[in-house]
Scaffold this motif. Structure first.
Motif, PDB file in Angstrom:
ATOM      1  N   ASP A  32      54.836 -13.001  55.019  1.00  0.00           N
ATOM      2  CA  ASP A  32      55.588 -12.357  53.949  1.00  0.00           C
ATOM      3  C   ASP A  32      55.500 -10.854  54.162  1.00  0.00           C
ATOM      4  O   ASP A  32      54.787 -10.372  55.027  1.00  0.00           O
ATOM      5  CB  ASP A  32      54.980 -12.747  52.595  1.00  0.00           C
ATOM      6  N   GLY A  33      56.216 -10.113  53.363  1.00  0.00           N
ATOM      7  CA  GLY A  33      56.173  -8.653  53.451  1.00  0.00           C
ATOM      8  C   GLY A  33      57.140  -8.137  54.493  1.00  0.00           C
ATOM      9  O   GLY A  33      58.094  -8.811  54.877  1.00  0.00           O
ATOM     10  N   TYR A  34      56.860  -6.929  54.960  1.00  0.00           N
ATOM     11  CA  TYR A  34      57.746  -6.264  55.902  1.00  0.00           C
ATOM     12  C   TYR A  34      57.123  -6.214  57.282  1.00  0.00           C
ATOM     13  O   TYR A  34      55.908  -6.280  57.452  1.00  0.00           O
ATOM     14  CB  TYR A  34      58.086  -4.857  55.393  1.00  0.00           C
ATOM     15  N   VAL A  70      59.640 -12.690  63.027  1.00  0.00           N
ATOM     16  CA  VAL A  70      61.064 -12.896  62.778  1.00  0.00           C
ATOM     17  C   VAL A  70      61.337 -12.527  61.323  1.00  0.00           C
ATOM     18  O   VAL A  70      60.601 -12.927  60.421  1.00  0.00           O
ATOM     19  CB  VAL A  70      61.475 -14.361  63.056  1.00  0.00           C
ATOM     20  N   THR A  71      62.414 -11.745  61.124  1.00  0.00           N
ATOM     21  CA  THR A  71      62.703 -11.232  59.781  1.00  0.00           C
ATOM     22  C   THR A  71      64.115 -11.589  59.319  1.00  0.00           C
ATOM     23  O   THR A  71      64.984 -11.923  60.127  1.00  0.00           O
ATOM     24  CB  THR A  71      62.550  -9.702  59.729  1.00  0.00           C
ATOM     25  N   ARG A  78      59.234 -15.735  59.423  1.00  0.00           N
ATOM     26  CA  ARG A  78      58.705 -16.634  60.454  1.00  0.00           C
ATOM     27  C   ARG A  78      57.780 -15.878  61.389  1.00  0.00           C
ATOM     28  O   ARG A  78      58.040 -14.753  61.777  1.00  0.00           O
ATOM     29  CB  ARG A  78      59.845 -17.239  61.260  1.00  0.00           C
ATOM     30  N   ILE A  79      56.694 -16.561  61.743  1.00  0.00           N
ATOM     31  CA  ILE A  79      55.848 -16.140  62.856  1.00  0.00           C
ATOM     32  C   ILE A  79      56.038 -17.204  63.929  1.00  0.00           C
ATOM     33  O   ILE A  79      55.783 -18.394  63.691  1.00  0.00           O
ATOM     34  CB  ILE A  79      54.361 -16.038  62.450  1.00  0.00           C
ATOM     35  N   ASP A 171      56.780 -20.867  58.991  1.00  0.00           N
ATOM     36  CA  ASP A 171      57.945 -20.409  58.227  1.00  0.00           C
ATOM     37  C   ASP A 171      57.631 -20.201  56.747  1.00  0.00           C
ATOM     38  O   ASP A 171      57.003 -21.049  56.116  1.00  0.00           O
ATOM     39  CB  ASP A 171      59.085 -21.433  58.316  1.00  0.00           C
ATOM     40  N   ASN A 172      58.124 -19.086  56.215  1.00  0.00           N
ATOM     41  CA  ASN A 172      58.127 -18.833  54.778  1.00  0.00           C
ATOM     42  C   ASN A 172      59.578 -18.988  54.340  1.00  0.00           C
ATOM     43  O   ASN A 172      60.374 -18.067  54.470  1.00  0.00           O
ATOM     44  CB  ASN A 172      57.612 -17.433  54.466  1.00  0.00           C
TER      45      ASN A 172
END
Length: 182
Positions: A32-34, A70-71, A78-79, A171-172
């Motif tokens: 999460d976050g930036y 991934v943004t 996603r990581i 994944d978020n």
């Protein structure tokens, strides 16, 4: 009546805040976050930044990996964790089945049982001839131990010139694109 609506509003806000705080985690880091914040957190976990590919190299679950952030609209959703080295078909079956077992035994995850591959599975033939995709999916559990469909962790076998590796995704789904830009 005014007091009732105030209490109802406060309760809805608490649920909404908790839903966003209880997101998929990678190495204990919320997905999460930036992106700049996530980069610093990965460096804090010992990963080395590669500015050419904007990825991170390090060790995860006993393997050398490359990690990508991934943004969506600069918010991390996603990581992606890729094995740094390719292996043989036999080795990738063992690795895939080992990962399935690790997730199945970990109480922080829930998934369909028996996602492992059989010893007789001919991965190279099935991928080349039938375009078969080998993947397994799990969900991280919430604070009550229940699976949360917004906290997806899945992995798949990637093939390149007859060699194989695992691609894993944390994944978020709260931050994933849902058509808002259409």
């Amino acid at each position: 009546m005014k007091k009732f609506f105030s209490i109802l509003f406060a309760l809805m806000m608490a649920v909404a805040v908790n839903a966003q705080n209880d997101v998929t985690k990678f190495l204990g880091i919320p997905v999460d976050g930036y992106k700049p914040e996530m980069k610093q957190k990965l460096i804090g976990k010992g990963f080395e930044h590669n500015s050419f590919s904007d990825s991170f190299k390090g060790e995860f679950n006993g393997k050398n990996v490359e990690v990508f952030i991934v943004t969506n609209n600069n918010k991390v959703y996603r990581i992606a964790v890729f094995d740094a080295n390719y292996s043989t078909e036999t080795d990738i079956k063992i690795r895939f089945n080992t990962l399935c077992g690790q997730f199945e035994r970990n109480s922080k995850y829930f998934g369909m049982p028996n996602q492992s591959l059989s010893e007789n599975e001919d991965i190279s033939y099935e991928m080349a001839v039938h375009n078969k995709r080998y993947q397994a999916a799990f969900y991280q559990t919430d604070e009550n131990g229940l699976p949360d469909s917004n906290k997806s962790v899945w992995f798949m076998i990637d093939e390149k010139y007859g060699s194989y590796r695992i691609l894993m995704f944390y994944d978020n789904l709260y931050n994933q694109a849902d058509g808002e830009d259409l």
